[in-house]
Design a protein around this motif. Structure first.
Motif, PDB file in Angstrom:
ATOM      1  N   UNK A  13     -10.542  10.569  49.940  1.00  0.00           N
ATOM      2  CA  UNK A  13      -9.159  10.167  49.665  1.00  0.00           C
ATOM      3  C   UNK A  13      -8.528  11.167  48.714  1.00  0.00           C
ATOM      4  N   UNK A  14      -7.333  11.664  49.089  1.00  0.00           N
ATOM      5  CA  UNK A  14      -6.631  12.633  48.253  1.00  0.00           C
ATOM      6  C   UNK A  14      -5.133  12.343  48.239  1.00  0.00           C
ATOM      7  N   UNK A  15      -4.503  12.571  47.054  1.00  0.00           N
ATOM      8  CA  UNK A  15      -3.056  12.515  46.940  1.00  0.00           C
ATOM      9  C   UNK A  15      -2.485  13.881  47.292  1.00  0.00           C
ATOM     10  N   UNK A  16      -1.453  13.892  48.142  1.00  0.00           N
ATOM     11  CA  UNK A  16      -0.821  15.152  48.525  1.00  0.00           C
ATOM     12  C   UNK A  16       0.675  14.946  48.697  1.00  0.00           C
ATOM     13  N   UNK A  17       1.431  16.003  48.475  1.00  0.00           N
ATOM     14  CA  UNK A  17       2.848  15.968  48.778  1.00  0.00           C
ATOM     15  C   UNK A  17       3.070  16.212  50.271  1.00  0.00           C
ATOM     16  N   UNK A  18       4.335  16.192  50.675  1.00  0.00           N
ATOM     17  CA  UNK A  18       4.683  16.157  52.098  1.00  0.00           C
ATOM     18  C   UNK A  18       4.018  17.273  52.914  1.00  0.00           C
ATOM     19  N   UNK A  19       4.264  18.527  52.563  1.00  0.00           N
ATOM     20  CA  UNK A  19       3.786  19.638  53.385  1.00  0.00           C
ATOM     21  C   UNK A  19       2.264  19.723  53.442  1.00  0.00           C
ATOM     22  N   UNK A  20       1.541  19.658  52.307  1.00  0.00           N
ATOM     23  CA  UNK A  20       0.077  19.695  52.392  1.00  0.00           C
ATOM     24  C   UNK A  20      -0.504  18.510  53.171  1.00  0.00           C
ATOM     25  N   UNK A  21       0.123  17.334  53.039  1.00  0.00           N
ATOM     26  CA  UNK A  21      -0.362  16.164  53.775  1.00  0.00           C
ATOM     27  C   UNK A  21      -0.213  16.381  55.280  1.00  0.00           C
ATOM     28  N   UNK A  46     -23.887  12.109  61.591  1.00  0.00           N
ATOM     29  CA  UNK A  46     -24.665  11.567  62.704  1.00  0.00           C
ATOM     30  C   UNK A  46     -26.160  11.573  62.384  1.00  0.00           C
ATOM     31  N   UNK A  47     -26.598  12.634  61.705  1.00  0.00           N
ATOM     32  CA  UNK A  47     -28.012  12.714  61.334  1.00  0.00           C
ATOM     33  C   UNK A  47     -28.390  11.601  60.366  1.00  0.00           C
ATOM     34  N   UNK A  48     -27.431  11.248  59.476  1.00  0.00           N
ATOM     35  CA  UNK A  48     -27.687  10.169  58.529  1.00  0.00           C
ATOM     36  C   UNK A  48     -27.435   8.793  59.129  1.00  0.00           C
ATOM     37  N   UNK A  49     -26.983   8.789  60.399  1.00  0.00           N
ATOM     38  CA  UNK A  49     -26.676   7.542  61.108  1.00  0.00           C
ATOM     39  C   UNK A  49     -25.637   6.710  60.362  1.00  0.00           C
ATOM     40  N   UNK A  50     -24.646   7.389  59.832  1.00  0.00           N
ATOM     41  CA  UNK A  50     -23.565   6.675  59.172  1.00  0.00           C
ATOM     42  C   UNK A  50     -22.695   5.962  60.200  1.00  0.00           C
ATOM     43  N   UNK A  51     -21.942   4.975  59.734  1.00  0.00           N
ATOM     44  CA  UNK A  51     -21.038   4.244  60.607  1.00  0.00           C
ATOM     45  C   UNK A  51     -19.753   5.024  60.860  1.00  0.00           C
ATOM     46  N   UNK A  52     -19.588   6.128  60.198  1.00  0.00           N
ATOM     47  CA  UNK A  52     -18.405   6.940  60.421  1.00  0.00           C
ATOM     48  C   UNK A  52     -17.925   7.584  59.145  1.00  0.00           C
ATOM     49  N   UNK A  53     -17.030   8.554  59.303  1.00  0.00           N
ATOM     50  CA  UNK A  53     -16.404   9.243  58.182  1.00  0.00           C
ATOM     51  C   UNK A  53     -14.903   9.122  58.358  1.00  0.00           C
ATOM     52  N   UNK A  54     -14.214   8.771  57.295  1.00  0.00           N
ATOM     53  CA  UNK A  54     -12.763   8.625  57.341  1.00  0.00           C
ATOM     54  C   UNK A  54     -12.140   9.437  56.219  1.00  0.00           C
ATOM     55  N   UNK A  55     -11.195  10.306  56.577  1.00  0.00           N
ATOM     56  CA  UNK A  55     -10.479  11.119  55.601  1.00  0.00           C
ATOM     57  C   UNK A  55      -9.050  10.593  55.488  1.00  0.00           C
ATOM     58  N   UNK A  56      -8.690  10.128  54.309  1.00  0.00           N
ATOM     59  CA  UNK A  56      -7.376   9.530  54.068  1.00  0.00           C
ATOM     60  C   UNK A  56      -6.602  10.397  53.077  1.00  0.00           C
ATOM     61  N   UNK A  57      -5.333  10.647  53.380  1.00  0.00           N
ATOM     62  CA  UNK A  57      -4.446  11.340  52.454  1.00  0.00           C
ATOM     63  C   UNK A  57      -3.194  10.498  52.285  1.00  0.00           C
ATOM     64  N   UNK A  58      -2.589  10.572  51.110  1.00  0.00           N
ATOM     65  CA  UNK A  58      -1.443   9.725  50.829  1.00  0.00           C
ATOM     66  C   UNK A  58      -0.497  10.397  49.855  1.00  0.00           C
ATOM     67  N   UNK A  59       0.782  10.068  49.966  1.00  0.00           N
ATOM     68  CA  UNK A  59       1.728  10.461  48.925  1.00  0.00           C
ATOM     69  C   UNK A  59       1.457   9.598  47.700  1.00  0.00           C
ATOM     70  N   UNK A  60       1.650  10.133  46.502  1.00  0.00           N
ATOM     71  CA  UNK A  60       1.264   9.408  45.287  1.00  0.00           C
ATOM     72  C   UNK A  60       1.939   8.059  45.105  1.00  0.00           C
ATOM     73  N   UNK A  61       3.199   7.912  45.529  1.00  0.00           N
ATOM     74  CA  UNK A  61       3.924   6.675  45.261  1.00  0.00           C
ATOM     75  C   UNK A  61       3.264   5.470  45.906  1.00  0.00           C
TER      76      UNK A  61
END
Length: 311
Positions: free
Chosen positions: A126-134, A87-102
Motif C-alpha cells: 500500500x502506497x500514497x501517491x499523487x495523481x500522475x504517479x498513481x 506461487x512458490x510460497x503458495x500464497x492466496x495472492x498478492x494485491x498492490x494498492x495505491x491511493x491519494x492521501x485524502x
C-alpha cells in the motif's frame, strides 16, 4: 541488435548508480566484468551509451531514452519474479494498492486489515501517491487497485465511483465560525485562508468555488494537499476548505467542520486496468472498502436512495 536480460540489467545498474563501480556493487560482480559487458552492449546496439570524460561516465541522449524503456522491462521482470515467489510460497495472492492521501489514511488501512483477516496468507502492499504517479503505477502493472479523488482519463484505465463527500470549512474548535450552522464563502473573508496550489485538483476546485460566488480568492498559505491544510488548521494558522474524506483522517484532532453553501461534492473513485479481470483478492478488497465507505457515511447518493451498494 537485440539485448538480453543480463545486458539490460547491467545497463540499468550503470544508469541508476552513475558509475561502473556503483553498478558492480549493486550487481555483486567485478568492475572489469561490468565494463566488458557494457562495451559489448554498446557494440550490440550500434551506438555509444556513455561518454567517458575524465574517468566519469555521462549518459548519451540515446541512453536516456533507452533507459525509460528498459526501466519498464525491468519492473515487469520484478513483477514476474514476485508472482513466482508468491506461487512458490503458495500464497492466496498478492494485491498492490495505491491511493491519494485524502482517502487513504483511515479507510484503506481498515479495509486492508479486514482483507488480511479474511485471506490470512495473502500479501498486500500500500502506497500514497499523487495523481500522475498513481496513474503510472496502474498502467505499468505495478498496482492492481487505485483509489483517487480525481477520475483518471485514460483509454486503458477505468474509474468507478466508490463514495462521495461534501467539501466543508475546517477551523479550530474555538473559532468564531463554529457559532454558525451554515457558512458562505463571504463568511470566510475575515480569516486567514489555507488554500492550494491552483494547478492541483484541489486548487482548481477552490478557485472555481470562488469564481462562481463572484468573490476574490485570497489565501494566506498554499499547500499541496488537504492533509497539510488540516495540519495547519490544527496548528492555528487559519481555516481551510477540505472534503470530508480528509477530515475523517483527523478523528482525534481539535478540528471543527461547518458546511458551506453551494460546496461541491468530492468523489472517491476506484481505478483499475480496463482490459484485465480483477483477481478474487482485489474484488474482495473493493467489496470491503465499499462497505466501509457506507458505514462511515460516504455512500453514493444513488446507493443511499436504493438502500444499498451497487456491485
Amino acid at each position: 541488435m537485440s539485448l538480453n536480460l543480463r545486458q539490460i540489467e547491467v545497463f540499468r545498474a550503470v544508469m541508476s548508480t552513475g558509475s561502473i563501480s556503483g553498478a558492480s556493487k549493486v550487481l555483486h560482480v567485478s568492475q572489469p566484468a561490468v565494463s566488458r559487458l557494457l562495451s559489448y552492449t554498446e557494440t550490440r546496439v550500434g551506438f555509444p551509451l556513455f561518454e567517458r570524460i575524465k574517468g566519469r561516465l555521462y549518459a548519451t541522449p540515446e541512453a536516456k531514452r533507452l533507459f525509460r524503456e528498459v526501466d519498464h522491462v525491468y519492473l515487469g521482470v520484478q513483477r514476474v519474479n514476485e508472482v513466482a515467489h508468491s506461487l512458490a510460497e503458495r500464497r492466496q495472492g498478492v494485491l498492490h494498492v495505491v491511493s491519494s492521501p485524502s482517502i487513504g489514511h483511515v479507510l484503506i488501512p481498515q479495509a486492508i486489515a479486514q482483507l488480511c483477516q479474511q485471506f490470512t496468507d495473502a500479501k498486500v502492499t500500500f502506497n500514497f501517491l499523487n495523481y500522475a504517479p498513481l496513474r503510472d503505477r496502474l498502467l505499468n502493472h505495478q498496482a492492481d487497485i487505485g483509489v483517487i479523488s480525481t477520475p483518471i482519463d485514460h483509454p486503458n484505465l477505468e474509474t468507478k465511483p466508490l463514495g462521495e463527500s461534501t467539501v466543508c470549512c475546517v477551523c479550530p474548535a474555538d473559532h468564531p465560525l463554529t457559532q454558525k450552522a451554515m457558512l458562505s464563502l463571504a463568511d470566510l473573508a475575515d480569516y486567514p485562508l489555507i488554500s492550494y496550489d491552483r494547478e492541483t485538483p484541489y486548487g482548481r476546485m477552490v478557485t472555481q468555488m470562488y469564481n462562481e460566488a463572484g468573490l476574490p480568492l485570497k489565501s494566506t498559505i498554499e499547500v499541496g494537499s488537504p492533509q497539510s491544510a488540516c495540519a495547519l488548521v490544527q496548528a492555528g494558522a487559519g481555516i481551510a476548505l477540505v472534503d470530508e474524506f480528509s477530515l475523517h483522517n483527523w478523528p482525534n484532532g481539535q478540528l471543527m467542520a461547518r458546511p458551506v453553501a453551494g460546496a461541491p461534492v468530492m468523489m472517491a473513485n476506484l481505478a483499475f486496468l480496463r482490459f484485465e479481470p480483477m483477481s478474487q483478492l482485489a474484488q474482495s478488497f473493493v467489496q470491503i472498502l465499499r462497505k466501509l465507505m457506507a458505514a462511515n457515511g460516504f455512500s453514493l447518493k444513488d446507493d443511499r436512495q436504493e438502500g444499498g451498494w451497487r456491485h
